[in-house]
Design an enzyme around this catalytic site. Structure first.
Site, PDB file in Angstrom:
ATOM      1  N   ARG A  65      30.691  33.802  50.834  1.00  0.00           N
ATOM      2  CA  ARG A  65      29.566  34.750  50.757  1.00  0.00           C
ATOM      3  C   ARG A  65      28.265  33.979  50.952  1.00  0.00           C
ATOM      4  NH1 ARG A  65      31.869  39.391  48.256  1.00  0.00           N
ATOM      5  NH2 ARG A  65      30.581  40.736  49.528  1.00  0.00           N
ATOM      6  N   GLN A  68      26.929  36.546  56.536  1.00  0.00           N
ATOM      7  CA  GLN A  68      26.637  37.956  56.276  1.00  0.00           C
ATOM      8  C   GLN A  68      27.021  38.878  57.437  1.00  0.00           C
ATOM      9  OE1 GLN A  68      22.631  38.241  54.793  1.00  0.00           O
ATOM     10  NE2 GLN A  68      23.299  37.888  52.704  1.00  0.00           N
ATOM     11  N   ASP A 118      30.746  39.662  57.254  1.00  0.00           N
ATOM     12  CA  ASP A 118      31.257  39.933  55.918  1.00  0.00           C
ATOM     13  C   ASP A 118      31.759  41.377  55.821  1.00  0.00           C
ATOM     14  OD1 ASP A 118      31.577  40.383  53.189  1.00  0.00           O
ATOM     15  OD2 ASP A 118      29.978  39.008  52.659  1.00  0.00           O
ATOM     16  N   SER A 162      31.193  43.321  52.530  1.00  0.00           N
ATOM     17  CA  SER A 162      29.859  43.906  52.373  1.00  0.00           C
ATOM     18  C   SER A 162      29.686  45.147  53.232  1.00  0.00           C
ATOM     19  CB  SER A 162      28.779  42.902  52.764  1.00  0.00           C
ATOM     20  OG  SER A 162      28.760  41.856  51.858  1.00  0.00           O
ATOM     21  N   TYR A 195      29.846  35.920  42.392  1.00  0.00           N
ATOM     22  CA  TYR A 195      30.805  36.872  41.850  1.00  0.00           C
ATOM     23  C   TYR A 195      30.748  36.907  40.327  1.00  0.00           C
ATOM     24  CZ  TYR A 195      33.155  37.398  46.325  1.00  0.00           C
ATOM     25  OH  TYR A 195      33.444  37.692  47.615  1.00  0.00           O
TER      26      TYR A 195
HETATM   27  P1  NAD Z   1      32.440  42.800  43.606  1.00  0.00           P
HETATM   28  O1  NAD Z   1      32.980  43.912  44.418  1.00  0.00           O
HETATM   29  O2  NAD Z   1      33.284  41.590  43.410  1.00  0.00           O
HETATM   30  O3  NAD Z   1      32.070  43.372  42.136  1.00  0.00           O
HETATM   31  C1  NAD Z   1      31.191  44.457  41.989  1.00  0.00           C
HETATM   32  C2  NAD Z   1      30.228  44.208  40.856  1.00  0.00           C
HETATM   33  O4  NAD Z   1      30.908  44.369  39.614  1.00  0.00           O
HETATM   34  C3  NAD Z   1      29.596  42.820  40.806  1.00  0.00           C
HETATM   35  O5  NAD Z   1      28.192  42.945  40.858  1.00  0.00           O
HETATM   36  C4  NAD Z   1      30.078  42.244  39.490  1.00  0.00           C
HETATM   37  O6  NAD Z   1      29.123  41.405  38.874  1.00  0.00           O
HETATM   38  C5  NAD Z   1      30.310  43.498  38.688  1.00  0.00           C
HETATM   39  N1  NAD Z   1      31.177  43.321  37.507  1.00  0.00           N
HETATM   40  C6  NAD Z   1      32.303  42.565  37.386  1.00  0.00           C
HETATM   41  N2  NAD Z   1      32.790  42.657  36.139  1.00  0.00           N
HETATM   42  C7  NAD Z   1      31.961  43.500  35.438  1.00  0.00           C
HETATM   43  C8  NAD Z   1      31.931  44.010  34.110  1.00  0.00           C
HETATM   44  N3  NAD Z   1      32.834  43.632  33.196  1.00  0.00           N
HETATM   45  N4  NAD Z   1      30.935  44.859  33.778  1.00  0.00           N
HETATM   46  C9  NAD Z   1      29.983  45.223  34.677  1.00  0.00           C
HETATM   47  N5  NAD Z   1      29.953  44.769  35.943  1.00  0.00           N
HETATM   48  C10 NAD Z   1      30.924  43.927  36.321  1.00  0.00           C
HETATM   49  O7  NAD Z   1      30.996  42.371  44.104  1.00  0.00           O
HETATM   50  P2  NAD Z   1      30.393  42.297  45.584  1.00  0.00           P
HETATM   51  O8  NAD Z   1      29.766  43.571  45.939  1.00  0.00           O
HETATM   52  O9  NAD Z   1      31.441  41.785  46.508  1.00  0.00           O
HETATM   53  O10 NAD Z   1      29.254  41.224  45.397  1.00  0.00           O
HETATM   54  C11 NAD Z   1      29.510  40.019  44.716  1.00  0.00           C
HETATM   55  C12 NAD Z   1      28.394  39.031  44.903  1.00  0.00           C
HETATM   56  O11 NAD Z   1      28.378  38.485  46.204  1.00  0.00           O
HETATM   57  C13 NAD Z   1      27.002  39.601  44.674  1.00  0.00           C
HETATM   58  O12 NAD Z   1      26.249  38.595  44.019  1.00  0.00           O
HETATM   59  C14 NAD Z   1      26.432  39.771  46.027  1.00  0.00           C
HETATM   60  O13 NAD Z   1      25.034  39.718  46.069  1.00  0.00           O
HETATM   61  C15 NAD Z   1      27.055  38.565  46.710  1.00  0.00           C
HETATM   62  N6  NAD Z   1      27.149  38.775  48.154  1.00  0.00           N
HETATM   63  C16 NAD Z   1      26.718  37.773  48.981  1.00  0.00           C
HETATM   64  C17 NAD Z   1      26.829  37.960  50.353  1.00  0.00           C
HETATM   65  C18 NAD Z   1      26.386  36.917  51.308  1.00  0.00           C
HETATM   66  O14 NAD Z   1      25.476  36.186  51.019  1.00  0.00           O
HETATM   67  N7  NAD Z   1      27.084  36.796  52.458  1.00  0.00           N
HETATM   68  C19 NAD Z   1      27.369  39.104  50.871  1.00  0.00           C
HETATM   69  C20 NAD Z   1      27.779  40.085  49.977  1.00  0.00           C
HETATM   70  C21 NAD Z   1      27.687  39.902  48.610  1.00  0.00           C
END
Ligand code: NAD
Length: 373
Positions: A119, A124, A127, A130, A225
């Protein structure tokens, strides 16, 4: 080099490339064989692919390509039809399918799973987690609004006033943030929980109210994550969620931990405290769900509350989802296809290395290897 595009099996509506993406890929000096009917559920006919320059063929013909493109897993028969040393590119969730990766490796297939790409900023554009989660977050809110027997915005009419819907969003990752934005656009009041304090500002900038629970485990080294939480934190978080859920009309749950079962955040006792007519959409359903009562790909009616478990809501926006998925694929192909149109898996590139799960007869992803043994 030939690229084969597979038709997904039901209930998957998406296709890995829309015709316009095929047209872009053909400029890379490759040939594309599309399995007949591949785009049918995303409103793309065989003729559209032909016009874009592809050849239409059977599944067997598409499977015989040098690089085979799909989204979901392919079955054992399909594996037997792949050429030895073919590249298979899709979204195969290898952390949840680690034992299967052993047999894939044994067939000398190079399996690349775009959901495993690091990530990072450079990744991006490729991804798929996303691009698809974004659509799922939107669709979850639109679905909730359809199923909810009241309305989202406040209405002040001569006949009286209708108060705005209260939406509670659990997990403010990509899907959760889009759900906040969509629910706000529809006029709802939005509250949000996440274990990562880093998302507080993003939630607030979208107009959501961030509910904080002190003492979450430090996730700063987990690549953005979430990590598993202590029993004490989970207990306190559940109590706080209970308090807010009992006043909510809609709950959208998206909380996931990579490679693990999703945490249960909404217990039966909390659902008992909710009002009849409320709707819960659980996007974490395929990894166990965030509520006690979620059933994956099913709608459960409980005390007048509808609990919809669906982790593939992006598939209900088949054209948009396939278009974005295809763009992700094109961007990734730029890393592994040379100017002359041949394959070159450069493992010096962290994006190729991170997303390649099997290669040269071995599982090459350390985490998957660990889980497979
Ligand atoms: P995900 O689908 O893994 O999880 C969804 C959300 O659930 C997350 O925000 C996580 O913190 C939250 N979560 C997990 N356990 C929890 C709990 N017990 N209570 C409440 N919330 C809880 O997440 P995602 O959408 O794949 O994103 C994960 C991370 O990756 C984020 O920080 C996002 O900004 C980052 N990201 C980076 C890139 C990139 O730079 N290429 C792209 C996408 C996402």
């Amino acid at each position: 080099m030939t690229i084969g595009l597979l038709k997904e099996s039901a209930p998957e509506n998406r296709v890995a490339l829309m015709p316009e993406s095929v047209a872009t890929i053909l400029k890379m000096n490759v040939q594309v064989i599309v399995e007949s009917g591949a785009g049918a559920n995303a409103s793309a006919a065989d003729d559209d692919y032909k016009k874009a320059g592809a050849t239409i063929g059977t599944r067997q013909q598409a499977l015989q390509a040098d690089l085979v493109l799909g989204i979901r897993g392919i079955d054992d028969n399909d594996f037997n039809s792949l050429k030895s040393s073919a590249v298979l590119l899709g979204q195969f969730l290898p952390l949840f399918n680690a034992p299967k990766m052993k047999s894939v490796a044994a067939k000398n297939i190079s399996l690349i799973s775009l959901d495993s790409i690091p990530r990072t900023t450079r990744a991006q554009a490729m991804d798929v987690l996303s691009s698809q989660a974004n659509l799922a977050g939107y669709k979850a809110v639109v679905l909730a609004a359809t199923e909810y027997p009241r309305i989202f915005p406040m209405l002040m009419t001569a006949a009286g006033t209708i108060t705005p819907a209260k939406v509670l969003i659990l997990g403010a990752g990509v899907a959760g943030l889009q759900a906040i934005a969509t629910a706000k656009r529809l006029g709802a009041v939005v509250e949000v929980f996440d274990t990562r304090p880093a998302v507080k500002e993003e939630v607030m900038s979208l107009g959501g109210k961030f509910i904080e629970v002190e003492g979450a485990a430090d996730a700063s080294k987990a690549g953005g994550y979430a990590v598993e939480q202590s029993e004490d934190f989970i207990k306190r978080q559940k109590e706080k969620i209970h308090e807010h859920a009992s006043k909510a009309d809609i709950i959208i749950t998206t909380a996931q931990i990579p490679g693990r079962k999703a945490p249960i955040l909404v217990e039966r006792a909390t659902i008992d405290a909710m009002k009849p007519g409320s709707v819960i959409i659980d996007l974490a359903a395929s990894t166990g769900g965030n509520t006690d009562l979620t059933k994956d790909r099913e709608t459960v009616m409980y005390n007048g509350i509808k609990i919809i478990g669906n982790s593939n809501l992006a598939g209900d926006t088949a054209i948009a989802a396939s278009t974005l998925y295809g763009k992700n694929v094109i961007n990734f192909l730029k890393l592994i296809v040379t100017k002359e149109g041949s394959l070159n898996l450069n493992f010096e590139d962290d994006l190729v290395k991170g997303s390649c799960i099997t290669h040269g007869g071995n599982i090459v992803n350390e985490k998957v290897k660990e889980l497979a043994n």
